[in-house]
Design a protein around this motif. Sequence first.
Motif, PDB file in Angstrom:
ATOM      1  N   ARG A 173       0.807  -1.255  -0.030  1.00 57.20           N
ATOM      2  CA  ARG A 173       0.053  -0.081  -0.227  1.00 57.20           C
ATOM      3  C   ARG A 173       0.870   1.358   0.093  1.00 57.20           C
ATOM      4  NH1 ARG A 173      -1.538   3.093   4.181  1.00 57.20           N
ATOM      5  NH2 ARG A 173      -1.109   1.725   5.725  1.00 57.20           N
ATOM      6  N   ASN A 174       0.504   2.183  -0.846  1.00 59.80           N
ATOM      7  CA  ASN A 174       1.011   3.506  -1.037  1.00 59.80           C
ATOM      8  C   ASN A 174       2.756   3.450  -1.239  1.00 59.80           C
ATOM      9  OD1 ASN A 174       0.632   6.261  -0.917  1.00 59.80           O
ATOM     10  ND2 ASN A 174       1.149   6.524   1.070  1.00 59.80           N
ATOM     11  N   ASN A 175       2.900   2.783  -2.075  1.00 55.45           N
ATOM     12  CA  ASN A 175       4.481   2.690  -2.529  1.00 55.45           C
ATOM     13  C   ASN A 175       4.596   3.416  -3.715  1.00 55.45           C
ATOM     14  OD1 ASN A 175       5.627   0.635  -0.184  1.00 55.45           O
ATOM     15  ND2 ASN A 175       3.786  -0.487  -1.036  1.00 55.45           N
ATOM     16  N   ALA A 176       5.853   3.947  -3.983  1.00 58.74           N
ATOM     17  CA  ALA A 176       6.154   4.719  -5.090  1.00 58.74           C
ATOM     18  C   ALA A 176       6.907   3.619  -6.159  1.00 58.74           C
ATOM     19  CB  ALA A 176       7.183   5.701  -4.589  1.00 58.74           C
ATOM     20  N   GLN A 177       6.926   2.492  -5.996  1.00 57.46           N
ATOM     21  CA  GLN A 177       7.665   1.651  -6.779  1.00 57.46           C
ATOM     22  C   GLN A 177       6.664   0.395  -7.042  1.00 57.46           C
ATOM     23  OE1 GLN A 177       9.757   2.021  -9.293  1.00 57.46           O
ATOM     24  NE2 GLN A 177       9.979   3.843  -8.729  1.00 57.46           N
ATOM     25  N   PRO A 178       6.190  -0.624  -7.854  1.00 56.23           N
ATOM     26  CA  PRO A 178       5.569  -1.806  -7.867  1.00 56.23           C
ATOM     27  C   PRO A 178       6.340  -2.787  -7.404  1.00 56.23           C
ATOM     28  CG  PRO A 178       6.524  -1.530 -10.341  1.00 56.23           C
ATOM     29  CD  PRO A 178       6.839  -0.124  -9.372  1.00 56.23           C
ATOM     30  N   LEU A 179       5.995  -3.823  -6.728  1.00 58.74           N
ATOM     31  CA  LEU A 179       6.460  -5.023  -6.517  1.00 58.74           C
ATOM     32  C   LEU A 179       7.020  -5.547  -7.837  1.00 58.74           C
ATOM     33  CD1 LEU A 179       6.939  -7.596  -4.819  1.00 58.74           C
ATOM     34  CD2 LEU A 179       4.613  -8.469  -5.191  1.00 58.74           C
TER      35      LEU A 179
ATOM     36  N   PRO B 216       8.047   3.306 -18.638  1.00 55.43           N
ATOM     37  CA  PRO B 216       6.709   2.698 -18.450  1.00 55.43           C
ATOM     38  C   PRO B 216       6.726   1.803 -17.078  1.00 55.43           C
ATOM     39  CG  PRO B 216       7.222   2.199 -20.850  1.00 55.43           C
ATOM     40  CD  PRO B 216       8.399   3.062 -20.000  1.00 55.43           C
ATOM     41  N   MET B 217       5.886   2.250 -16.105  1.00 55.51           N
ATOM     42  CA  MET B 217       5.932   1.466 -15.003  1.00 55.51           C
ATOM     43  C   MET B 217       4.645   1.243 -14.264  1.00 55.51           C
ATOM     44  SD  MET B 217       8.369   0.001 -12.814  1.00 55.51           S
ATOM     45  CE  MET B 217       9.769   0.756 -13.434  1.00 55.51           C
ATOM     46  N   PRO B 218       4.155   0.035 -13.977  1.00 55.48           N
ATOM     47  CA  PRO B 218       2.830  -0.011 -13.360  1.00 55.48           C
ATOM     48  C   PRO B 218       2.992   0.520 -12.002  1.00 55.48           C
ATOM     49  CG  PRO B 218       3.862  -2.087 -13.274  1.00 55.48           C
ATOM     50  CD  PRO B 218       4.929  -1.061 -13.878  1.00 55.48           C
ATOM     51  N   GLY B 219       1.625   0.907 -11.102  1.00 62.00           N
ATOM     52  CA  GLY B 219       1.628   1.082  -9.857  1.00 62.00           C
ATOM     53  C   GLY B 219       1.891  -0.035  -8.800  1.00 62.00           C
ATOM     54  N   ALA B 220       1.464  -1.198  -9.403  1.00 58.70           N
ATOM     55  CA  ALA B 220       1.357  -2.277  -8.309  1.00 58.70           C
ATOM     56  C   ALA B 220       2.361  -3.434  -8.364  1.00 58.70           C
ATOM     57  CB  ALA B 220       0.005  -3.008  -8.164  1.00 58.70           C
ATOM     58  N   LEU B 221       2.336  -4.226  -9.668  1.00 60.10           N
ATOM     59  CA  LEU B 221       3.003  -5.506  -9.811  1.00 60.10           C
ATOM     60  C   LEU B 221       3.704  -5.221 -11.277  1.00 60.10           C
ATOM     61  CD1 LEU B 221       3.858  -8.418  -9.060  1.00 60.10           C
ATOM     62  CD2 LEU B 221       1.580  -8.930 -10.088  1.00 60.10           C
ATOM     63  N   ARG B 222       5.255  -5.453 -11.192  1.00 66.27           N
ATOM     64  CA  ARG B 222       5.756  -5.753 -12.488  1.00 66.27           C
ATOM     65  C   ARG B 222       6.551  -7.271 -12.532  1.00 66.27           C
ATOM     66  NH1 ARG B 222      10.191  -1.806 -15.250  1.00 66.27           N
ATOM     67  NH2 ARG B 222      10.598  -3.317 -17.111  1.00 66.27           N
TER      68      ARG B 222
ATOM     69  N   ALA C 177       3.069   6.265 -18.182  1.00 65.13           N
ATOM     70  CA  ALA C 177       3.250   5.965 -19.756  1.00 65.13           C
ATOM     71  C   ALA C 177       2.333   4.919 -20.169  1.00 65.13           C
ATOM     72  CB  ALA C 177       4.631   5.552 -20.146  1.00 65.13           C
ATOM     73  N   SER C 178       3.013   3.720 -20.785  1.00 66.35           N
ATOM     74  CA  SER C 178       2.048   2.799 -21.407  1.00 66.35           C
ATOM     75  C   SER C 178       1.944   1.414 -20.566  1.00 66.35           C
ATOM     76  CB  SER C 178       2.404   2.343 -22.631  1.00 66.35           C
ATOM     77  OG  SER C 178       3.737   2.050 -22.898  1.00 66.35           O
ATOM     78  N   ALA C 179       2.543   1.512 -19.361  1.00 60.54           N
ATOM     79  CA  ALA C 179       2.527   0.321 -18.654  1.00 60.54           C
ATOM     80  C   ALA C 179       1.400  -0.138 -18.092  1.00 60.54           C
ATOM     81  CB  ALA C 179       3.640   0.711 -17.564  1.00 60.54           C
ATOM     82  N   GLY C 180       0.282   0.350 -17.770  1.00 59.78           N
ATOM     83  CA  GLY C 180      -1.140   0.203 -17.098  1.00 59.78           C
ATOM     84  C   GLY C 180      -0.881   0.651 -15.935  1.00 59.78           C
ATOM     85  N   GLY C 181      -1.938   0.529 -15.197  1.00 58.76           N
ATOM     86  CA  GLY C 181      -2.222   1.245 -13.738  1.00 58.76           C
ATOM     87  C   GLY C 181      -1.913   0.198 -12.659  1.00 58.76           C
ATOM     88  N   ALA C 182      -2.038  -1.045 -13.023  1.00 53.71           N
ATOM     89  CA  ALA C 182      -1.694  -1.988 -12.003  1.00 53.71           C
ATOM     90  C   ALA C 182      -0.457  -2.928 -12.263  1.00 53.71           C
ATOM     91  CB  ALA C 182      -3.003  -2.642 -11.651  1.00 53.71           C
ATOM     92  N   VAL C 183      -0.813  -3.466 -13.483  1.00 52.55           N
ATOM     93  CA  VAL C 183       0.227  -4.686 -13.686  1.00 52.55           C
ATOM     94  C   VAL C 183       0.983  -4.716 -14.949  1.00 52.55           C
ATOM     95  CG1 VAL C 183       0.214  -7.514 -14.016  1.00 52.55           C
ATOM     96  CG2 VAL C 183      -1.236  -6.283 -12.409  1.00 52.55           C
ATOM     97  N   LEU C 184       2.103  -4.979 -15.054  1.00 52.81           N
ATOM     98  CA  LEU C 184       3.085  -5.176 -16.269  1.00 52.81           C
ATOM     99  C   LEU C 184       3.719  -6.478 -16.312  1.00 52.81           C
ATOM    100  CD1 LEU C 184       4.001  -3.853 -18.875  1.00 52.81           C
ATOM    101  CD2 LEU C 184       5.874  -2.560 -17.672  1.00 52.81           C
TER     102      LEU C 184
END
Length: 195
Positions: A68-74, A99-105, A126-133
Motif C-alpha cells: 500500500r502507498n508505495n512509489a514503486q511496484p512489487l 513505462p512502470m505500473p503502480g502495483a506489480l511488475r 506511460a504505457s505500463a498500465g495502472g496496476a500490472v505489467l
Amino acid sequence: MSHTYVELRDSVIDGALAPDGASGAFFSTFDPVVILRTDVLDTRDGLRIVGLAPDVTGELEIDRLRYRNNAQPLLIVNKKGTLVRSDFLDNTTSDVGNPMPGALRVGLGSDLRVSGSTFAGNRGSASAGGAVLASGSDISLIIENSTFTNNSIAAAAVGMPVAHGADRSAGAVCPVPRWCCGMSRSWLTACIRSA
C-alpha cells in the motif's frame, strides 16, 4: 544437506520510518522466497525479488501481502511461484520517465500465478498500465479470481493492447498482442481471468 530460503513472515516494512526517504526491501537470491502476512507500505523503493540465474529460479510464495502507498511496484524477476490473497492499494509509481505500473511488475524468466487478489487505486506511468505489467522474455503470468478497480495511468497508452478483455482503467496491459494469453511461453503468457 541444508536447505536455505528467505522468509518474511508477520512483518511490516514501513517507509514512513526511514529518515532519509530510502526505504523498501530487495531480495536477490538463488533460494526460495516466502512472504506471509506482511505489510509493505509508504516505501520509496517498494519490494524487489530477483532470482540470480535464469536456470535456477527458486520458488516464490507470497500469501496475504498488503502492498500500500508505495512509489514503486512489487518487482518479480526470474522467479516461479504464486501470489495469493494479497492487496495492492493506492500505489503510485515515481518513475514517470519509463513505462512502470503502480502495483506489480513481472519480468524476465518469471512464471507467476496471481489469485484472489485486489488491485485498487494504483497509478502507473506511460504505457505500463495502472496496476500490472509483464515485460521481458520467457514470462508466464496468469491472474485469476482477482479484482481490478480504479487503477489509472499518468499518460495515455495510445496503441497499447489490453489483456483479454480488461479495460485501461483496470490497469492490465499485455504489451505483445499476438502472444497474449498462452501462444508462446518463450515470449509472453499474460491472461486476466475472472471468476
